[in-house]
Scaffold this motif. Structure first.
Motif, PDB file in Angstrom:
ATOM      1  N   GLY A   1      41.286  41.319  37.073  1.00  0.00           N
ATOM      2  CA  GLY A   1      40.689  41.058  35.783  1.00  0.00           C
ATOM      3  C   GLY A   1      40.296  42.333  35.086  1.00  0.00           C
ATOM      4  O   GLY A   1      40.704  43.427  35.474  1.00  0.00           O
ATOM      5  N   LEU A   2      39.501  42.163  34.054  1.00  0.00           N
ATOM      6  CA  LEU A   2      39.008  43.277  33.250  1.00  0.00           C
ATOM      7  C   LEU A   2      37.567  43.568  33.624  1.00  0.00           C
ATOM      8  O   LEU A   2      36.726  42.665  33.655  1.00  0.00           O
TER       9      LEU A   2
ATOM     10  N   THR B   1      42.235  45.897  35.339  1.00  0.00           N
ATOM     11  CA  THR B   1      42.069  46.792  34.207  1.00  0.00           C
ATOM     12  C   THR B   1      40.619  47.247  34.152  1.00  0.00           C
ATOM     13  O   THR B   1      39.707  46.421  34.105  1.00  0.00           O
ATOM     14  N   VAL B   2      40.421  48.549  34.159  1.00  0.00           N
ATOM     15  CA  VAL B   2      39.088  49.135  34.132  1.00  0.00           C
ATOM     16  C   VAL B   2      38.931  49.879  32.816  1.00  0.00           C
ATOM     17  O   VAL B   2      39.659  50.837  32.545  1.00  0.00           O
TER      18      VAL B   2
ATOM     19  N   LEU C   1      39.527  41.561  45.333  1.00  0.00           N
ATOM     20  CA  LEU C   1      40.836  40.946  45.355  1.00  0.00           C
ATOM     21  C   LEU C   1      41.022  40.171  46.652  1.00  0.00           C
ATOM     22  O   LEU C   1      40.481  40.540  47.691  1.00  0.00           O
ATOM     23  N   ALA C   2      41.796  39.108  46.581  1.00  0.00           N
ATOM     24  CA  ALA C   2      42.128  38.328  47.757  1.00  0.00           C
ATOM     25  C   ALA C   2      43.624  38.066  47.773  1.00  0.00           C
ATOM     26  O   ALA C   2      44.260  37.953  46.725  1.00  0.00           O
ATOM     27  N   CYS C   3      44.170  37.977  48.951  1.00  0.00           N
ATOM     28  CA  CYS C   3      45.581  37.678  49.140  1.00  0.00           C
ATOM     29  C   CYS C   3      45.697  36.652  50.248  1.00  0.00           C
ATOM     30  O   CYS C   3      45.278  36.918  51.383  1.00  0.00           O
ATOM     31  N   VAL C   4      46.257  35.502  49.927  1.00  0.00           N
ATOM     32  CA  VAL C   4      46.436  34.432  50.889  1.00  0.00           C
ATOM     33  C   VAL C   4      47.896  34.382  51.315  1.00  0.00           C
ATOM     34  O   VAL C   4      48.790  34.354  50.466  1.00  0.00           O
ATOM     35  N   ALA C   5      48.124  34.369  52.613  1.00  0.00           N
ATOM     36  CA  ALA C   5      49.466  34.333  53.170  1.00  0.00           C
ATOM     37  C   ALA C   5      49.796  32.941  53.679  1.00  0.00           C
ATOM     38  O   ALA C   5      48.983  32.305  54.352  1.00  0.00           O
TER      39      ALA C   5
END
Length: 121
Positions: free
Chosen positions: A10-11, A118-119, A20-24
């Motif tokens: 996100g911003l 986005t920062v 952040l998350a990543c689901v496998a």
């Protein structure tokens, strides 16, 4: 095959935080057989390694530019890897990609579709 889905981008303003998350997932998939990592790619730049965590979460490594600010972790019960990003800087702006790496019997990599971070300053 392994499918990876990132979320949490996100911003955010400089100095802020994101996780952040990543689901496998996969029809035949054992999450603990894979080292997990995060990469990122800024506009006009090559994809860059950010952080990695070994199969059971014991060892982690980070690119110098994020050391002390980012933390990678994994929850094997949820087949999920996280990237906690603190003290974000505008130069952290990029698409962040989740990576799953299997080393045995042969090295193989799987990639997610990416999530935009986005920062703003």
């Amino acid at each position: 095959q392994v499918q990876l889905v990132e979320s949490g981008g996100g911003l955010v303003q400089a100095g802020g935080s994101l996780r952040l998350a990543c689901v496998a997932t996969g029809r035949t998939f054992t999450f603990t057989n894979y080292n997990m990592a995060w990469f990122r790619q800024a506009p006009g730049k090559e994809r860059e390694f950010v952080a990695t965590v070994r199969r059971y979460g014991g060892a982690t490594y980070y690119v110098d530019s994020v050391k002390g600010r980012f933390t990678i972790s994994r929850d094997n019960a949820k087949n999920t890897v996280y990237l906690q990003m603190n003290s974000l800087k505008p130069e952290d702006t990029a698409v962040y990609y989740c990576n799953a790496r299997r080393g045995i019997p042969l090295r193989r990599d799987y990639w997610g579709q990416g999530t935009q971070v986005t920062v703003s300053s």
